[in-house]
Design an enzyme around this catalytic site. Structure first.
Site, PDB file in Angstrom:
ATOM      1  N   GLY A 278       0.829  -1.197   0.000  1.00  0.00           N
ATOM      2  CA  GLY A 278       0.000   0.000   0.000  1.00  0.00           C
ATOM      3  C   GLY A 278       0.862   1.243   0.000  1.00  0.00           C
TER       4      GLY A 278
ATOM      5  N   TYR B  63     -14.336  -1.677   9.769  1.00  0.00           N
ATOM      6  CA  TYR B  63     -12.937  -1.222   9.813  1.00  0.00           C
ATOM      7  C   TYR B  63     -12.317  -1.538  11.164  1.00  0.00           C
ATOM      8  CZ  TYR B  63      -9.134   2.321   9.739  1.00  0.00           C
ATOM      9  OH  TYR B  63      -7.933   2.982   9.803  1.00  0.00           O
ATOM     10  N   VAL B  64     -13.020  -1.183  12.237  1.00  0.00           N
ATOM     11  CA  VAL B  64     -12.525  -1.433  13.585  1.00  0.00           C
ATOM     12  C   VAL B  64     -12.378  -2.933  13.829  1.00  0.00           C
ATOM     13  CG1 VAL B  64     -13.143  -1.291  16.029  1.00  0.00           C
ATOM     14  CG2 VAL B  64     -13.365   0.728  14.565  1.00  0.00           C
TER      15      VAL B  64
ATOM     16  N   LYS C 292      -9.162  -4.069  11.982  1.00  0.00           N
ATOM     17  CA  LYS C 292      -7.933  -3.492  12.533  1.00  0.00           C
ATOM     18  C   LYS C 292      -7.663  -3.973  13.956  1.00  0.00           C
ATOM     19  CE  LYS C 292      -6.296  -0.680   9.265  1.00  0.00           C
ATOM     20  NZ  LYS C 292      -4.912  -0.752   8.748  1.00  0.00           N
TER      21      LYS C 292
ATOM     22  N   SER D  40       1.964   3.223  -2.629  1.00  0.00           N
ATOM     23  CA  SER D  40       2.010   4.115  -3.789  1.00  0.00           C
ATOM     24  C   SER D  40       1.478   5.511  -3.501  1.00  0.00           C
ATOM     25  CB  SER D  40       1.237   3.496  -4.964  1.00  0.00           C
ATOM     26  OG  SER D  40      -0.123   3.295  -4.620  1.00  0.00           O
TER      27      SER D  40
END
Length: 258
Positions: A13, A156-157, A160, A15
């Site tokens: 990731g 998301y949580v 992660k 770029s």
């Protein structure tokens, strides 16, 4: 002497955003850098920029939501340079969803990018390090939201928070291999991706950064170059023996109340 002289560093990731800042900082500290991304144009532009400044870099086009491509990104670096010394997992998906409106498809997308990709990239990198009986370092870019986060960050949580557990588990498993694995829980950060997210999901205008900064203790959002310097330190021997640490890199104090 740079902190990462002659180290081979893969930034997944890498770029744009935080990943690109890490790639720039690593090159400045003497590393040979590979970056991955789904789109060729920004990745190749970054590599050209680094080469123009005298750095040695390569771009690997990969969709990290595919575990096989995540593993292959490591294999391509090993094929090119003979080894991998450092890995940074900085790819992240931040699309919104609450507990009530998240679809199975959205949940799976978050797991694929935010947890599954780091898992299998780490697997491939650690296998190379163990096979060579060589030490190495890994840094996972996580999020302060993993402690709970806003209601609209449910998938998301979830992913992660899993990455926090993976970071500690892998660090413990490979401490005797002298492979140090740490994580960084970054807060609200000024990146191209965050700009797109604020506009797409929250109706933000062009001045949202300034408005947000005025509400933050330090008067600014987190800056990618500052995060990058910290990541390079963790990748380097200057961070000593530290492993299994997940560090909160934010200006809000968790647990602090007014």
């Amino acid at each position: 002497m740079g902190l990462l002289d002659d180290k081979v560093v893969l930034v997944n990731g890498g770029s744009q955003g935080v990943g690109a800042a890490i790639a720039r900082a690593a090159v400045c500290e003497g590393a040979v850098v590979a970056v991955t991304g789904r789109r060729a144009e920004p990745g190749e532009a970054l590599v050209a920029e680094l080469a123009a400044e005298g750095g040695k870099a390569m771009f690997v086009q990969a969709d990290l939501s595919d575990a096989e491509q995540a593993k292959a990104s490591v294999a391509e670096v090993v094929d090119a340079y003979g080894r991998i010394d450092c890995l940074v997992n900085s790819a992240g998906l931040t699309s919104r969803g609450t507990l009530l409106d998240t679809t199975p498809e959205l949940f799976d997308q978050h797991i694929a990018i935010n947890l599954k990709a780091p898992f299998f990239a780490m697997q491939a990198a650690v296998r190379d390090m163990v096979a060579r009986k060589a030490p190495g370092t890994i840094v996972n870019i996580i999020t302060s939201s993993a402690h709970g986060g806003q209601p609209f960050l449910a998938p998301y949580v979830s992913a992660k928070a899993g990455l926090i557990g993976l970071t500690r588990n892998a660090a413990h498993a490979h401490r005797w291999d002298r492979i140090r694995i740490n994580g960084l829980n970054i807060g609200w950060t000024a990146t191209e991706g965050e700009d797109a997210t604020q506009k797409a999901f929250h109706g933000a205008g062009d001045g949202w950064r300034e408005e947000a900064a005025a509400r933050l203790p330090m008067g600014k959002l987190g800056q990618p170059d500052e995060i990058a310097d910290f990541v390079v330190f963790l990748l380097s021997d200057r961070s000593g023996v530290v492993t299994g640490s997940v560090i909160d890199w934010d200006q809000n104090v968790l647990g602090g109340l007014d």
